[in-house]
Design an enzyme around this catalytic site. Structure first.
Site, short mmCIF file in Angstrom:
data_model
loop_
_atom_site.label_atom_id
_atom_site.label_comp_id
_atom_site.label_asym_id
_atom_site.label_seq_id
_atom_site.Cartn_x
_atom_site.Cartn_y
_atom_site.Cartn_z
CD GLU A 61 3.99 9.24 12.17
OE1 GLU A 61 4.21 10.40 11.80
OE2 GLU A 61 2.95 8.62 11.86
NE ARG A 274 -0.94 8.45 4.66
CZ ARG A 274 0.14 7.78 4.99
NH1 ARG A 274 0.68 6.95 4.13
NH2 ARG A 274 0.69 7.90 6.17
CD GLU A 316 -5.92 -5.83 0.06
OE1 GLU A 316 -6.09 -7.05 0.15
OE2 GLU A 316 -6.56 -5.10 -0.72
CG LEU A 343 12.74 4.70 2.49
CD1 LEU A 343 13.21 4.70 3.93
CD2 LEU A 343 13.94 4.70 1.55
#
Length: 426
Positions: A61, A274, A316, A343
């Site tokens: 977000e 993640r 990064e 995206l």
């Protein structure tokens, strides 16, 4: 609107559990004290009164809101960002707590959603408006913002069918909360319909698309990737990245990639897990598979015989994507999954593969999948095969990329629509 008694009673009961959870995830006592101060008061000193307040949950977000936050900082508006996760806050600070925005920017944790805490926080900071990003709805937060006359907007809003069912089970909480919003800006029609069915006001709700499409790779990351390509002699390598992965995705995909890595010495896999707390675990998995692995955190470079590069660093991702010929976006093969943002690689024209469990980005992925702009796979074997094919076959990569770029161009413009609505409240 007042929040139901049972909700406030439940918050009081779980507060001690919440504190112990904070203690568990803090690296040290100072960090624990700091987070408690921000969650339960007396809160951090205020850097700027009357800031534009964005509330974002985590990294995803924060990244989505980045172009919007940047727009207002560039215009000279002070911005306050609140997060609910440690990684989200670290991301917000790494983006904005630096020149030229440092004096205008502040990032703190969102206080626990108790009336007195939220009220005290709003009175202390006196924000101009509150923009909640995506699905970050807190009943007392919205209630107190309304009482203290702080306009409250839900921006870049998305709501999956599953989440809508959850909210639907507690109408005494959901309906007044949604009616407390001044504006609801939805990413897509399905989201808008779900929110209206739950009680959002149709006249204050509209579809404006996703800000996520208005995404550009930071120039410095692209330049750094180009430099690494020279410094590490990567021109002849075929590089695939597996990004934003969760357990057991790394182990499964690396196992499936192993035969390819052994047969094709020019092939290289960059792994970007993640969550930072899993870096060592992922390294151990690569070691178990006897794959020659270098680590970013140790300052190691990619050598001519490196098969796996563990990018165990924060902030990064863009540069690793910029080095890649193909990318797998994680959180989409594991159960229950949900997926992450496709995206970012697509913005860099990197052909993208993901697993079938992508409900967090359903509408976005479906749009790309419908025109073969991404490749959706069933399992780790298919993921490995797709990555290798895209890295080895420029025609296939080009076709996937061309389809993806058409969707990107069609969807840009949401950022401008968001700005028009927010500006009405400034």
């Amino acid at each position: 609107m007042t929040t139901p008694f049972w909700y406030n009673a439940a918050l009081s009961i779980i507060k001690p559990l919440y504190r112990s959870r904070i203690k568990k995830r803090a690296d040290n006592d100072a960090q624990y004290q700091q987070e408690c101060l921000e969650r339960f008061g007396p809160f951090q000193p205020v850097k700027n009164l009357h800031a534009i307040w964005f509330h974002v949950v985590s990294v995803g977000e924060t990244n989505a809101a980045q172009p919007l936050i940047e727009h207002y900082l560039k215009k000279g508006h002070p911005v306050l960002v609140t997060n609910t996760t440690k990684t989200g806050q670290a991301r917000a600070k790494s983006l904005f707590l630096k020149a030229p925005y440092e004096a205008l920017f502040q990032a703190v944790y969102l206080p626990a959603d108790q009336k007195h805490l939220v009220r005290h926080f709003i009175e202390k900071y006196q924000p101009k408006l509150l923009a909640l990003v995506e699905t970050e709805l807190w009943p007392n937060l919205i209630d107190q913002a309304k009482q203290l006359q702080v306009p409250c907007l839900l921006i870049n809003a998305r709501l999956s069918e599953k989440s809508a069912k959850g909210y639907g089970k507690v109408p005494s909480l959901s309906r007044p909360m949604l009616q407390g919003l001044n504006q609801l800006l939805a990413q897509d029609q399905a989201t808008l319909d779900r929110f209206i069915a739950l009680g959002a006001q149709p006249q204050a709700s509209q579809v404006v698309g996703s800000i996520k499409f208005d995404i550009h790779a930071p120039q410095h990351a692209v330049e750094l990737a180009a430099q690494l390509k020279i410094d590490w002699s990567l021109a002849g390598r075929k590089i695939v990245t597996i990004a934003s992965t969760h357990a057991p995705e790394e182990q499964k995909i690396l196992s499936a990639l192993k035969p390819y890595l052994q047969q094709h010495p020019e092939l290289l896999c960059i792994v970007v897990p993640r969550h930072p707390e899993r870096f060592d675990e992922v390294f151990a998995e690569a070691q178990k598979l006897a794959l020659r692995t270098q680590r970013r955190s140790l300052g190691q470079s990619i050598l001519s015989d490196t098969q796996v590069y563990l990018a165990d660093s924060m902030g990064e991702l863009w540069q690793w994507l910029a080095l890649s010929q193909a990318c797998f976006v994680g959180g989409s093969l594991n159960e229950p999954g949900g997926g992450h943002n496709i995206l970012e690689p697509i913005a860099l024209q990197v052909p993208t593969v993901l697993g079938k469990n992508y409900f967090n980005f359903q509408t976005i992925v479906d749009e790309f999948a419908a025109v073969q702009g991404v490749e959706v796979v069933e399992d780790a074997e298919q993921a490995a095969q797709a990555l290798v094919e895209l890295a080895e076959n420029p025609q296939k990569a080009q076709a996937l990329n061309a389809a993806a770029q058409q969707i990107m161009q069609k969807n840009t413009g949401s950022l401008q629509k968001h700005i028009q609505v927010i500006d009405q409240y400034l």
